[in-house]
Design an enzyme around this catalytic site. Structure first.
Site, PDB file in Angstrom:
ATOM      1  N   ASN A 104       0.964  -1.332   0.176  1.00 25.40           N
ATOM      2  CA  ASN A 104       0.001  -0.081  -0.043  1.00 25.40           C
ATOM      3  C   ASN A 104       0.916   1.350   0.070  1.00 25.40           C
ATOM      4  OD1 ASN A 104      -2.504  -1.128  -0.201  1.00 25.40           O
ATOM      5  ND2 ASN A 104      -2.669  -1.193   2.043  1.00 25.40           N
ATOM      6  N   HIS A 155     -15.452   0.043   4.584  1.00 21.90           N
ATOM      7  CA  HIS A 155     -14.593  -0.695   5.254  1.00 21.90           C
ATOM      8  C   HIS A 155     -15.014  -1.145   6.708  1.00 21.90           C
ATOM      9  CE1 HIS A 155     -10.588  -0.901   7.236  1.00 21.90           C
ATOM     10  NE2 HIS A 155     -10.264  -1.280   6.155  1.00 21.90           N
ATOM     11  N   GLU A 162     -16.957   5.609   0.759  1.00 24.84           N
ATOM     12  CA  GLU A 162     -15.531   5.560   0.441  1.00 24.84           C
ATOM     13  C   GLU A 162     -15.470   6.395  -0.790  1.00 24.84           C
ATOM     14  OE1 GLU A 162     -13.138   2.382   1.226  1.00 24.84           O
ATOM     15  OE2 GLU A 162     -14.802   1.545   2.613  1.00 24.84           O
ATOM     16  N   SER A 201     -11.031  -0.241  -1.592  1.00 26.80           N
ATOM     17  CA  SER A 201      -9.758  -0.935  -1.772  1.00 26.80           C
ATOM     18  C   SER A 201      -9.615  -2.458  -2.293  1.00 26.80           C
ATOM     19  CB  SER A 201      -9.011  -0.946  -0.252  1.00 26.80           C
ATOM     20  OG  SER A 201      -9.771  -1.876   0.826  1.00 26.80           O
ATOM     21  N   ASP A 247     -14.247   8.476   3.234  1.00 24.62           N
ATOM     22  CA  ASP A 247     -12.961   7.814   3.573  1.00 24.62           C
ATOM     23  C   ASP A 247     -12.428   7.930   2.384  1.00 24.62           C
ATOM     24  OD1 ASP A 247     -11.224   5.817   3.881  1.00 24.62           O
ATOM     25  OD2 ASP A 247     -11.999   4.826   5.347  1.00 24.62           O
ATOM     26  N   HIS A 297      -7.674   5.355   0.382  1.00 28.66           N
ATOM     27  CA  HIS A 297      -6.972   4.729  -0.731  1.00 28.66           C
ATOM     28  C   HIS A 297      -6.798   5.746  -1.794  1.00 28.66           C
ATOM     29  CE1 HIS A 297      -6.216   0.658   0.973  1.00 28.66           C
ATOM     30  NE2 HIS A 297      -7.463   1.035   1.389  1.00 28.66           N
ATOM     31  N   LYS A 354      -0.473   5.100   3.722  1.00 29.77           N
ATOM     32  CA  LYS A 354      -0.443   4.410   2.294  1.00 29.77           C
ATOM     33  C   LYS A 354       0.380   5.286   1.283  1.00 29.77           C
ATOM     34  CE  LYS A 354      -4.523   1.504   3.257  1.00 29.77           C
ATOM     35  NZ  LYS A 354      -4.499   1.786   4.635  1.00 29.77           N
ATOM     36  N   THR A 398      -5.552   8.470  24.104  1.00 28.43           N
ATOM     37  CA  THR A 398      -4.258   7.684  23.538  1.00 28.43           C
ATOM     38  C   THR A 398      -3.101   8.479  23.399  1.00 28.43           C
ATOM     39  OG1 THR A 398      -3.924   5.956  21.634  1.00 28.43           O
ATOM     40  CG2 THR A 398      -5.210   7.886  21.160  1.00 28.43           C
ATOM     41  N   THR A 457     -12.010 -10.091   4.783  1.00 26.02           N
ATOM     42  CA  THR A 457     -11.726  -9.060   4.196  1.00 26.02           C
ATOM     43  C   THR A 457     -12.463  -8.980   2.916  1.00 26.02           C
ATOM     44  OG1 THR A 457      -9.364  -9.217   4.849  1.00 26.02           O
ATOM     45  CG2 THR A 457      -9.823  -7.990   2.928  1.00 26.02           C
TER      46      THR A 457
END
Length: 698
Positions: free
Chosen positions: A302, A390, A433, A437, A462, A465, A496, A525, A614
């Site tokens: 990627n 996704h 998206e 992908s 999104d 990609h 990517k 985080t 996937t």
């Protein structure tokens, strides 16, 4: 019990006191209710919250407690399984323990007891099949003992059965006796040789018998074995990328070390000077002997533009790590914010024409946490999601707990029909998206934006990609099509085409602030290391320049050439792919895995089989990607290797006159003329022609 009530809300206190004053055995049922509320386990009370709030009586009882509406109290007693079995417990019972089994069974039937749900297997394994005089099924003594030990409701029932003193004087006389409720501890109750109800009780919290223990490892192993049987067990190859030789890398795993070197002879021409041939030297690694790593060509990366090896990106990262160190030091709110984060966010906002941007540890986290958080920001919204979104988007929508509607992939008519079914005033979030992908399909962004404008919907796209790969500045399909300003949120990745790591969202400053202040996946985080942010910033700047435009044109032309050569051999490239992604359909999990192994071991080609989850079962494939670093001999070697394996496994081929990329695929609105310095030019390949070059879209 009054101490328990001190920290309770007025509503909970009212319900408790109402039951204490109005039931047949108020002190006992009140105890049950208090334990239930303190444990936070009573589902009936949670559902009745609005009813209790609507009609509370404001009149004080003689004892100073607030009473509640009679109907609310009656509803609770009628609905609560625990209140019902306690009332049943107040009636005279035979010495047989069968009626305790009745309590247990009633709770099980109600399906509300959290302890019983956890002990389900224990209760089911050894039930007594003996019927009591009343026809109720008794349960195994050990299961009942475990239930009594763990269940807060059973504990207060036991206490309710203890003789209660009627005067302070009698209470003083019995204060040292176990019969005193104050002195009668849970441990003492459970350690009694004979418990209330005539049940013999043994040691508290007994350890489960071996036959009743859960074998967790066995369960995990079964899952893995099922995946193996389906032919989709995944092996992670140890691939070592090397600066200056990409897409050629070194492979360290055992299979590669022990396999034949025949592939090196086949690959030597296409890998040319990039390949360092293995010399079969034995090396020591973890006290084991294994052959030295061998070379392989990566065809599934990627890192679409090989920016992970760009000298300027590496230099920026080396400089920054020497200045700031390896990590960020904390969350963005606690010492983990730096000038490198701010500069990168400003660059990304400018790339997409937005007011602000926000960095995340990955784009999966950006999608998941932002969509989940929107459930709190827009609690009355409905999500409309593309059928092929996704996993990160799906997880975010699921955790938002918002109602959702799935529209057919890239089908604006189906999307319209679903939007029409919703009130215009209801918030609506369209999630989709730009480049999908696995199939390589491209969404009709402008048409979706038209529907969003018409039906007052919020758009979340999104571009993972697509960023770096499309548009004059590398802003993605929305940049290429000139519609970025019409989208509310644009999500992208730095891992990517930009070749580094991390994810981000670009949107209005108000949306960015809302996420920054409320999204748990951002707040709690550790932030991206400054060294990563510095490398990503340099990569974004390069791809926004003329150099980035040249890299994009080279990558797209090679992708189209690869599709053309594969289709000319009858290899089934997915017809729907209109992007840089090259899906070659195998449609059998086991065959796909074995072919991938052979490509690595015999031909020096590294691709991973793509299988469930996937893609759907029966949709297994190879997902091939070119980079500007791939050469024409590498493409020819890949095509001939796949052609040989297709014949070996006798897989179906697909020849279609309409499948040629020369007529059906394009990347840019404007004609593109490649320079002589690019890896592919008209003169370098007889497969390319002037019309083909002019059709490229990037």
């Amino acid at each position: 019990m009054m101490n328990l009530m001190n920290g309770m809300s007025p509503r909970a206190t009212a319900v408790a006191n109402g039951i204490i004053q109005k039931t047949l055995a108020p002190h006992r049922v009140g105890t049950i209710l208090m334990a239930s509320m303190m444990a936070g386990q009573c589902p009936v009370l949670r559902q009745m919250g609005t009813l209790v709030e609507e009609k509370p009586r404001k009149v004080k009882s003689p004892k100073g407690h607030q009473e509640v509406d009679d109907q609310a109290l009656q509803d609770f007693v009628n609905k609560c399984p625990f209140a019902q079995v306690v009332l049943e417990a107040q009636r005279p019972k035979p010495s047989s323990p069968s009626w305790v089994g009745t309590i247990l069974m009633a709770s099980m039937m109600a399906g509300q007891c959290p302890v019983l749900r956890q002990m389900g297997t224990l209760v089911e394994e050894k039930p007594r099949k003996v019927k009591s005089p009343k026809g109720h099924q008794e349960v195994d003594d050990q299961a009942l003992q475990d239930f009594v030990n763990k269940c807060p409701f059973a504990q207060v029932v036991l206490e309710a059965q203890r003789p209660k003193t009627s005067s302070p004087s009698s209470s003083k006389k019995t204060s040292s006796s176990p019969s005193s409720s104050a002195a009668f501890s849970t441990k003492e109750k459970l350690s009694s040789s004979v418990a209330p109800f005539g049940l013999p009780l043994e040691a508290p919290c007994p350890v489960g018998r071996p036959e009743n223990r859960v074998d967790y490892e066995e369960r995990f192993e079964k899952i893995v074995q099922d995946i193996r049987k389906e032919g989709r067990y995944r092996h992670f190859a140890d691939i070592e990328r090397q600066v200056g030789s990409f897409p050629v890398a070194r492979r360290h795993d055992t299979k590669a070390a022990s396999s034949s070197t025949r592939f090196q002879e086949k690959a030597s021409d296409c890998q040319a000077d990039l390949v360092e041939k293995s010399d079969s030297k034995v090396v020591e690694n973890n006290n084991e002997k294994e052959k030295a790593p061998i070379s392989t060509t990566i065809w599934c990366s990627n890192d679409y533009l090989a920016m992970g090896h760009h000298p300027s990106v590496i230099e920026a990262m080396v400089k920054t790590v020497r200045e700031t160190g390896a990590g960020s030091g904390g969350t963005r709110n606690i010492s983990g914010n730096s000038i490198h984060h701010r500069r990168l966010e400003s660059e990304l906002a400018e790339l997409h024409g937005k007011e602000g941007a926000l960095l995340f540890g990955s784009c999966f986290m950006a999608n998941q946490t932002s969509l989940a958080t929107m459930g709190a920001l827009l609690p009355d919204a409905v999500v409309l999601s593309d059928a092929k979104n996704h996993s990160s988007l799906i997880e975010g929508i699921r955790h938002s707990r918002l109602p959702r509607m799935i529209f057919k992939h890239n089908d604006v008519s189906d999307l319209r029909s679903k939007l029409e079914s919703l009130p215009l005033t209801q918030p609506k979030i369209i999630v989709f998206e730009s480049v999908y992908s696995m199939d390589g399909t491209v969404s009709p962004i402008a048409q979706i934006c038209d529907l969003a404008d018409e039906f007052n919907a919020f758009t979340f796209i999104d571009e993972v990609h697509a960023v770096g790969l499309y548009g004059p500045q590398g802003g993605g399909i929305s940049d290429r099509d000139g519609v970025a300003h019409r989208l509310d949120v644009i999500g992208g990745t730095l891992g990517k085409a930009f070749g580094v790591y991390g994810g981000y969202l670009a949107s209005s400053q108000k949306f960015i602030d809302a996420m920054r202040l409320t999204a748990p996946g951002f707040i709690f985080t550790t932030s991206l290391p400054p060294v990563v942010a510095a490398g990503a910033l340099q990569s974004v700047r390069i791809l926004r320049s003329e150099e980035g435009q040249a890299l994009r044109s080279s990558q797209h032309s090679l992708s189209l050439l690869l599709k053309h050569k594969l289709r000319s051999r009858g290899l089934p490239v997915l017809e729907d792919s209109k992007s840089h992604i090259v899906p070659v359909m195998v449609r059998e999990a086991g065959v796909c895995k074995e072919m991938a192994d052979r490509l690595q071991e015999e031909y020096g080609i590294y691709v991973q089989p793509i299988n469930y989850p996937t893609v759907a079962k029966g949709e297994e494939r190879f997902r091939l990607t070119c980079t500007p670093s791939h050469t024409l001999p590498m493409i020819d070697h890949l095509v001939s290797s796949l052609d040989s394996l297709w014949s070996l496994f006798d897989l179906p081929r697909s020849f279609s006159s309409s499948s040629s990329p020369l007529s059906s695929s394009s990347f840019s609105e404007e004609p593109l003329v490649l320079s002589a310095s690019d890896p592919v030019s008209v003169s370098s390949s007889p497969s390319l022609s002037e019309p083909f070059v002019a059709s490229l879209r990037f």
